[in-house]
Enzyme design. Sequence first.
Site, PDB file in Angstrom:
ATOM      1  N   HIS A  57       0.879  -1.093   0.017  1.00 49.36           N
ATOM      2  CA  HIS A  57      -0.379  -0.296   0.186  1.00 49.36           C
ATOM      3  C   HIS A  57       0.738   1.166  -0.271  1.00 49.36           C
ATOM      4  O   HIS A  57       0.063   1.891  -0.121  1.00 49.36           O
ATOM      5  CB  HIS A  57      -0.672  -0.051   1.194  1.00 49.36           C
ATOM      6  CG  HIS A  57      -1.558  -1.251   1.474  1.00 49.36           C
ATOM      7  ND1 HIS A  57      -2.951  -1.313   0.231  1.00 49.36           N
ATOM      8  CD2 HIS A  57      -1.829  -1.970   2.858  1.00 49.36           C
ATOM      9  CE1 HIS A  57      -3.312  -2.285   1.380  1.00 49.36           C
ATOM     10  NE2 HIS A  57      -2.338  -3.063   1.773  1.00 49.36           N
ATOM     11  N   HIS A 219      -6.970  -3.996  -0.850  1.00 51.58           N
ATOM     12  CA  HIS A 219      -6.413  -6.221  -0.991  1.00 51.58           C
ATOM     13  C   HIS A 219      -6.897  -6.503  -2.451  1.00 51.58           C
ATOM     14  O   HIS A 219      -7.174  -7.488  -2.618  1.00 51.58           O
ATOM     15  CB  HIS A 219      -6.697  -7.057  -0.049  1.00 51.58           C
ATOM     16  CG  HIS A 219      -6.101  -5.734   1.448  1.00 51.58           C
ATOM     17  ND1 HIS A 219      -7.228  -5.745   2.032  1.00 51.58           N
ATOM     18  CD2 HIS A 219      -4.986  -5.733   1.654  1.00 51.58           C
ATOM     19  CE1 HIS A 219      -6.107  -4.888   3.231  1.00 51.58           C
ATOM     20  NE2 HIS A 219      -4.972  -4.836   2.919  1.00 51.58           N
TER      21      HIS A 219
END
Lengths: 333, 216
Positions: A57, A219
């Site tokens: 991320h 995700h």
Amino acid sequence: MKKLINDPADVVKEGLQGIAAAHADRVRVMTDPNVIVRADAPVQGKVGLVSGGGSGHEPMHGGFVGMGMLDAACPGEVFTSPTPDQMLAATKAVDGGAGVLHIVKNYTGDVLNFEMAADLARDEKIEVEAVVIDDDVAVQDSLYTAGRRGVGTTVLAEKICGAAAEQRRSLAEVAGLCRKVNANGRSMGMALTSCIVPAAGNPTFELGPAEMEIGIGIHGEPGRERRQMAPAREVVEMLATPIVEDLPFRSGDRVLAFVNSMGGTPLIELYVLYNDLRKFLAARGIEPVRTLIGPYITSLEMQGCSITLLKLDEELTALWDAPVDTPGLRWGA
Amino acid sequence: MPISDSQISDWIRAFAAAVAENKKYLTELDSAIGDADHGINMSRGMQAVLAKLDARQAADIGDLLKTVGMTLVSTVGGAGGPLYGTLFLQMGTSAAGKPELSDDEWAAALAAGVAGVQRRGKAEPGDKTMIDALVPAVEAVKSALAEGSALDEALRRSAEAAREGMTATIPLVARKGRASYLGERSANHQDPGATSSWLLLQAAADTLAAKDSQQR
């Protein structure tokens, strides 16, 4: 799979080594267990801020370690929660005697691991508070699930709480502020393409060439619905409408508008989206007085975006404007 | 015939072998309703546990189980790490200082471990989690021992109850963990956590009872 990596098993380790080498002036990287920590930690008398989560991320969270934001970040394997020993090591490394705040995104693994870490830290007589961020309006049945996911508001909370900690506010105050940011921030994301987890080597989900997933998680978790491609202004409507209705944001509200890339969407498209978001907000009398545009909470190479709105008051605005000096976010310092 | 320290080691090794053997299967189950890492994560953790067991000096069973728990906590990640870690840590606390376990002490340790998992994960039976295999397994071993069954019979029934609990997760709609975001779409899939929990109880039946009956 085409990726600029060496061995898929070494992505996290080599990425950390790169961060350590590139940003040695601001951070140092501990290994075994992995922690990115402020170069000058622990800062005496200051509340320590620790966050963490799966890798993939970036720049969140490791890129937000530095003056005015986080004191430490715990990177897990790609999309896998870090472990309590990492969080404990981070907590000990940043404890300057004023306690430590854990900023946790609401995913079952992250929450459980941070809970165990907080128990372990308290056993070692470190004062710890935890705030769970759960701002993703795409999750509708939050009573019957693990709850809303933590997404874009996390970045804003880390910045604002970091500024408050620099002012030497107490642990209770900084934690209260974190809850206030979470209560006033809402997000939703979408994807044009899937991400590819390096260890898996193939796309996390399949999406047709003319399809998009509205309400995607960071995700690649499924969202609210799959739709045919549409112009940016319609995508903005699809994301911003549930955000505005949820809080709700009302005419006269002043907001921070955060348009984020999931990793694969270029900046010019984010500005196209912001241009449409600005008009969307104007039509509702909502004023975007601060903006953040760019890739700050990403999902590997996924194409797509997320929108976060945070309702601002004078306190939050001043803390947002305060100096920050991290590899990923820097102004006024 | 009490359960010895080396039998507990055998149980852990058998569980590690079962996880390794079913690594792909567990990950496939997880990719249907979760994030496709349960087999990978558990296998990595149990391999680390095996390395610790090989290096370990003889001590009590509580110490052994705590070592297993701490190793899982620091190597598995995800939700499986803290949940399985808590299971073994709580079992270790229950068995602290004991060089061997009586039948009832085994049941008490298992119950303490499962209670720890429930506290940590806040899941109830029917939420489509590992609790759906673990809670019936505890109840089965307790009631079998209360009826006067031998340990091997109690362990067999415990593993069977776990298997039934695992199978019963198939029609359930998940209310905890990442699978819960799928809502109705999570039905018609077997829960990966309940599956690895069945492997754990089956390993107990295979190791703790097998030696017990051999020695008789």
